[in-house]
Scaffold this active site. Structure first.
Site, short mmCIF file in Angstrom:
data_model
loop_
_atom_site.label_atom_id
_atom_site.label_comp_id
_atom_site.label_asym_id
_atom_site.label_seq_id
_atom_site.Cartn_x
_atom_site.Cartn_y
_atom_site.Cartn_z
N LYS A 1 0.85 -1.20 0.00
CA LYS A 1 0.00 0.00 0.00
C LYS A 1 0.88 1.24 0.00
O LYS A 1 1.89 1.29 0.71
CB LYS A 1 -0.91 -0.02 1.23
CG LYS A 1 -1.94 1.12 1.28
CD LYS A 1 -2.86 0.99 2.49
CE LYS A 1 -3.95 2.06 2.49
NZ LYS A 1 -4.88 1.93 3.62
N SER B 1 -9.89 1.94 2.59
CA SER B 1 -8.97 2.70 1.79
C SER B 1 -7.94 1.83 1.05
O SER B 1 -7.36 2.28 0.07
CB SER B 1 -8.22 3.72 2.65
OG SER B 1 -7.40 3.08 3.59
N SER C 1 -10.27 -0.40 6.79
CA SER C 1 -9.64 -0.22 5.47
C SER C 1 -8.91 -1.44 4.92
O SER C 1 -8.49 -1.42 3.76
CB SER C 1 -8.65 0.95 5.52
OG SER C 1 -9.34 2.17 5.47
#
Lengths: 95, 477
Positions: free
Chosen positions: B74, B149, B173
């Site tokens: 990420k 997210s 997330s």
């Protein structure tokens, strides 16, 4: 609770954030909705409770105070938008 | 080589030398080149990054636990020498000067970081539509969100453009995008995995975890990532158990609680059916199902959006155009530099949250909002402590509905916040949680959430493995 009034332009100034007129209007209405929702917490009785600053119980977190390698000055400056003589450069702050 | 392999299967082939680490890296690069331009899972996977990975592949030790395994990261987690933007224009061009602790550990276990995955800007959002660059799309239906997210990480794992990925979870997330794309997403207990090198959004809520194609892979990655780190002052100094040795032991004798506040009217019939069928399977496998209550659940979203935005307004003060990132041109003075740099660099959701967070911390409102929320947080924690005195784990849906169409909540942020209702409390309480695929609703994946007390990942993974084993692969594709 003090009656919540959010002046988006004033708070954005506190947060060092310029807003366009359109952003200010949108955020004013959207955040007023959010504050209306958050007001639900008024219904919770928290008498006698301490605030929970962390999700778990507090614990000892100190590590030994020993020197260890860190970034060199060049590494620390590598992402800076503007530097001068090994320093971060900003607009003038004193006259 | 198919990138549909699990990490466990890839590892077996690498260890047997029937596949090479170089082939694994090239397979990811080829799969991403052919599929990712329409899915937007990666914000960065450049020639230079591929070459760096190939150099690591050529000297990888395939006898190590993750030797030769490429892992997507990420874009909020630092990998030395790689770009790091949090999908924000304000960090365009930033290159990490050091590795996050999880990356140091994964490298030591032989893994190869490869590719930066898309996300909501600074992890603020639940659809990846708040990315400062472009939205990620759900591989099951590109008109829909993969969630957020950590939506890019979910997209690349489900689309088979990565073997596994790292995400971060501040209010769901990792779990929600895992649920929306039919993969496994594990949010470890607060302090179980070091946050050092994770760009801070809401420090008391967030943590890093694995997003994988199987429960076993999640256990494998957690095994490497977990453990005390002196560089993170909230890292728990607790021994790391063997997460793999009990994985297949089943759920016989485990007590699993169903919180009545998590089985509300707003859940769609398809999600409800998949969750209820999975609860039946756990019961059939020997778990004792117990009705429980988490009475302060209805206040979790409001509490979260006070605490998370307060922490964000403070953490994001560092983006000022001085030390790194975007800087506004020709500032009149220092204040003008700050005001315009932040105006130009941050997207609308980040601005909204900074304003709300600044407001709840401001003089006259601090006690009414911030301190009040911290006290309610204590009640939410107590709910879980009470519940876990009766049960080992808690089961629920991850979300009330499956993945929504892109653009659904574009002008109504509050409505998208409300969709986080089932994931947020785990972050407020610091406990662990996992999303494991449990079926489809109208062709879209449904995630089954299990939550456990702090440091109960072993039980959590064992029960998740039971859910995964009970389900025919055909039920998911």
């Amino acid at each position: 609770m003090k009656s919540p009034h959010l002046d988006v332009r004033y708070v954005a100034r506190l947060a060092r954030l310029d807003l366009t007129a359109e952003e200010a209007a949108d955020f004013q209405s959207q955040l007023t909705d959010v504050l209306g929702y958050i007001a639900a917490l008024d219904r919770v009785d928290v008498t006698g409770l301490d605030p929970a600053l962390e999700p778990g119980d507090p614990f000892c977190v100190a590590r030994p105070d020993a020197a260890r390698p860190g970034l060199t000055a060049d590494e620390a400056l590598a992402n800076a938008p503007s530097t001068h003589d090994g320093l971060f450069r900003t607009p003038r702050v004193v006259e | 080589m198919p990138v549909s392999l699990t990490v466990s299967a890839l590892r077996a082939s690498l260890a047997a030398r029937s596949l090479s680490p170089r082939e694994a890296v090239l397979a990811v690069a080829a799969a991403a080149a052919s599929k990712d331009s329409t899915l937007g899972g990666y914000v960065s996977l450049t020639e230079a990054e591929i070459n760096t990975a190939l150099a690591l592949a050529d000297k990888a030790d395939v006898t190590l636990p993750l030797g030769g395994v490429p892992i997507a990261v990420k874009d909020a987690i630092a990998v030395q020498g790689a770009p790091l933007t949090c999908a924000s224009k304000i960090l365009r061009g930033f290159v990490s000067p050091y590795d996050a602790t999880v990356i140091t550990r994964l490298r030591a276990a032989g893994a190869i970081p490869l590719g930066r995955t898309n996300m909501d800007e600074f992890a603020m959002g639940s659809s990846t539509e708040n990315s400062g660059f472009f939205p990620a799309r759900n591989p099951r239906d590109p008109e829909r969100t993969p969630g957020g997210s950590s939506g890019g990480s979910a997209t690349v794992v489900d689309a088979d453009t990565a073997f596994a990925a790292l995400g971060s979870d501040t209010g769901g997330s990792i779990r929600q995008p895992a649920s929306f794309t039919g993969i496994v997403g594990l949010k470890p207990s607060y302090g179980r995995v070091s946050r050092y090198g994770l760009v801070a959004f809401a420090s008391s809520l967030e943590g890093i975890g694995p997003m994988t194609k199987s429960v076993r892979d999640a256990a494998l990655l957690l095994q490497t990532m977990a453990g005390h780190d002196p560089l993170d002052s909230t890292s728990l100094n607790a021994p790391v158990p063997d997460y793999l040795d009990t994985l297949d032991r089943g759920v016989k004798g485990l007590k699993i609680g169903l919180p009545r506040e998590y089985f509300i009217d707003g859940i769609t019939p398809g999600v409800r059916a998949a969750i209820e069928a999975t609860v039946q399977q756990l019961a059939a496998a020997g778990a004792e199902i117990v009705d429980i209550s988490l009475p302060h659940t209805e206040f979790a979203v409001a509490t979260y959006y006070i605490i998370a935005t307060a922490e964000a307004s403070s953490n994001l003060a560092r983006f000022d155009g001085v030390r790194y990132g975007h800087r506004a041109a020709q500032p009149a003075d220092l204040t003008d530099l700050y005001n315009r740099t932040r105006a130009e660099g941050f997207g609308p959701e980040v601005k909204r949250r900074i304003i709300l967070g600044t407001y709840v911390l401001s003089s006259g409102y601090y006690d009414a909002f911030y301190v009040k929320a911290q006290k309610v947080r204590k009640l939410i924690r107590r709910d879980f402590t009470e519940a876990f005195s009766k049960v080992d784990l808690i089961a629920s849906p991850v979300t009330p509905a499956t993945a929504w169409k892109l653009g659904t909540f574009a002008d109504t942020p509050l409505q998208s916040y409300l969709a986080d209702i089932f994931t947020i409390a785990a972050n407020l309480a610091g406990i662990c949680g996992i999303s494991v695929p449990c079926g489809l609703s109208d062709g879209l994946p449904v995630g089954f959430q299990l939550m456990g007390p702090s440091l109960a990942e072993k039980n959590l993974l064992q029960a998740a493995q039971t859910v995964e084993s009970a389900l025919s692969p055909l039920a998911l594709r």
